[in-house]
Write an enzyme that holds these catalytic residues in place. Structure first.
Site, PDB file in Angstrom:
ATOM      1  N   HIS A  36       1.034  -1.203  -0.112  1.00 16.43           N
ATOM      2  CA  HIS A  36       0.000  -0.115  -0.103  1.00 16.43           C
ATOM      3  C   HIS A  36       0.770   1.331  -0.247  1.00 16.43           C
ATOM      4  O   HIS A  36       0.645   2.322  -0.931  1.00 16.43           O
ATOM      5  CB  HIS A  36      -0.985   0.194   1.082  1.00 16.43           C
ATOM      6  N   LYS A 103      -9.868  -7.976   7.705  1.00 17.56           N
ATOM      7  CA  LYS A 103     -10.538  -8.134   9.043  1.00 17.56           C
ATOM      8  C   LYS A 103     -10.501  -6.840   9.788  1.00 17.56           C
ATOM      9  O   LYS A 103      -9.480  -6.278   9.717  1.00 17.56           O
ATOM     10  CB  LYS A 103     -10.080  -9.310   9.851  1.00 17.56           C
TER      11      LYS A 103
END
Lengths: 192, 288
Positions: A36, A103
């Site tokens: 990222h 999650k």
């Protein structure tokens, strides 16, 4: 149970709502912290095609090479998504991503990004590493393996019936926000 | 079996074979949830995953954690003997994909690739008078480690004072803040008293208790039971999807504190609560 296959159109994504159970198939890409950071700082093109109308999976897998030299996923549950909060909305917009699997959910910046770009957050079952690895049918390719190491590399994989739940949709709703507000209120009552 | 090979087997068991007491607690939690709810589906997925991992001998969770060993060894043995065996076993277990490479140099961000590095695996050594060796292992996941926390009482924001009532409040606060992020339902280890470092150490050691094993101190045992009830009223549920089980157990221990300090360290373990132990007695290896 809703079945979806990548590439996914904006129209299909907008039909999804918080609480929907989905079985996801098609090509998706794993990316976590180092990936990222790279996507925002350098905006590389090598991953552009794989991500278009596809899904990013926050996962650092355990992998092995089989006897023919092909990569195989051994254990591959989701990792905590919150660490990508500073980058996620921009990555979704830049690479035209339709979904994130992870999650723990994500924050307000990502929620706004999902709404704006037409994408959703899918929650996988944390710790279900073996079960999800069995849903990974093939590893297409891997990027940045040497530089980032196994958990942080971009793994381009084909999945079949990967079980997920929509916990943040493209209409601004978040299950995580609702549960946080409800449980905080109960905690205050318990503490008196 | 050679020492190093018996430790490799301990690592394999810890990563792939969930202990019976933990599995029973998960099954009990599943049965409390209604058919068709996200919570029930999560538990079904978890149980299916646990069974698959055991059968295939693959890690139940891809985060095979940081390796923390606790070794009790007899007079005459050297620490080096155990350290060498553990480092060999960690490398071998990584090569066999029982473990993911999880040791990263924080200066260069380089992953060692074999789970061996500075203080990795971490080993607590303790010499004892017995003529046997006990090796206990905790595989501590990173996501759940991140929701662990330490409070200094009094803690003003929630009016938690320097007593067990204050301890109860900060534990409720910590679990509420953790939400589903530590892969709920969790198991808590709590260390009261000691210093900054030793309160965390005490909290982690509690993870070697069996599910349902209450503290031997009456006040703490009562607090454990009370908290189990309180925390499951929060309805955070498995993965934070809402549900009746937010924590599976709470293990609390206390140690003397400095008059000026009052620390409460809370360690959170995910549902994939991986800890195993082995004993070596007269050359034979026994796994728990």
């Amino acid at each position: 149970m809703i079945k979806l296959k990548t590439p996914i159109s904006e129209e299909e994504i907008r039909k999804l709502h918080v609480g929907d159970s989905v079985l996801l198939s098609g090509v998706i890409v794993t990316a976590r912290d180092a990936a990222h950071k790279l996507m925002i700082e350098e905006r590389p093109d090598f991953i552009r095609e794989a991500l278009k109308e596809s899904v990013i999976y926050h996962c650092g897998p355990v992998v092995k090479k089989d006897e023919n030299g092909n990569w195989q996923f051994v254990s591959a549950g989701p990792t905590t998504s919150a660490r990508e909060e500073p980058y996620q909305a921009d990555v979704i917009e830049e690479y035209k991503v339709r979904g994130i699997i992870g999650k723990g959910g994500m924050g307000p910046k990502t929620a706004a990004g999902l709404q704006k770009s037409g994408a959703v957050y899918f929650h996988a079952v944390g710790g279900a590493g073996t079960l999800i690895a069995n849903a990974v049918k093939k590893v297409r390719t891997v990027h940045k393996l040497e530089e980032f190491g196994t958990p942080e590399a971009f793994w381009v994989i084909e999945v079949e019936d990967f079980p997920v739940v929509v916990t943040m949709d493209s209409h601004g709703k978040s299950m995580h926000k609702e549960i946080l507000e409800k449980s905080t209120k109960i905690a205050e009552e318990l503490m008196g | 079996m050679e020492l190093k090979e018996s430790i490799l087997e301990l690592l394999r068991r810890a990563a792939t074979d969930l202990s019976p007491d933990v599995e029973a607690a998960i099954r009990k939690a599943r049965d409390k949830e209604d058919e068709g709810t996200p919570a029930r589906n999560v538990f079904d997925t978890i149980i299916e995953n646990v069974e698959m991992a055991r059968k295939q001998s693959t890690p139940m969770c891809q985060d095979t954690g940081s390796l923390v060993f606790y070794i009790d060894f007899p007079v005459g043995d050297t620490e080096k003997k155990y350290r060498d065996a553990i480092e060999w076993a960690a490398k071998e277990a990584t090569a066999k994909q029982y473990l993911r490479p999880n040791a990263v140099d924080p200066v260069t961000s380089k992953n060692s690739g074999n789970n061996v590095g500075v203080n990795a695996p971490y080993i607590h050594f303790h010499q004892w008078d017995k003529d046997e060796v006990r090796i206990r292992l905790l595989l501590k996941g990173g996501g759940s480690e991140n929701v662990g926390t330490q409070y200094k009482l009094p803690h003003q924001p929630i009016n938690a004072g320097r007593d067990l009532k204050g301890v109860r409040k900060v534990i409720i606060d910590a679990v509420t803040k953790a939400q589903g992020l530590g892969c709920a339902p969790g198991t808590l280890g709590v260390g009261i008293g000691g210093g900054r470092d030793t309160s965390y150490t005490l909290s982690k050691e509690q993870f070697f208790r069996k599910m349902g094993q209450r503290s031997e101190r009456k006040e703490l045992a009562e607090l454990e039971v009370q908290l189990l009830e309180d925390l499951n009223k929060l309805e955070i549920g498995p993965m934070g999807f809402g549900g009746k089980t937010t924590v599976m157990d709470v293990f609390i221990a206390a140690q003397d504190r400095h008059p000026a300090t009052f620390y409460v360290a809370i360690s959170y373990n995910c549902w994939a609560f991986r800890r195993k132990s082995m004993t070596i007695k007269e050359g034979e290896v026994y796994y728990d």
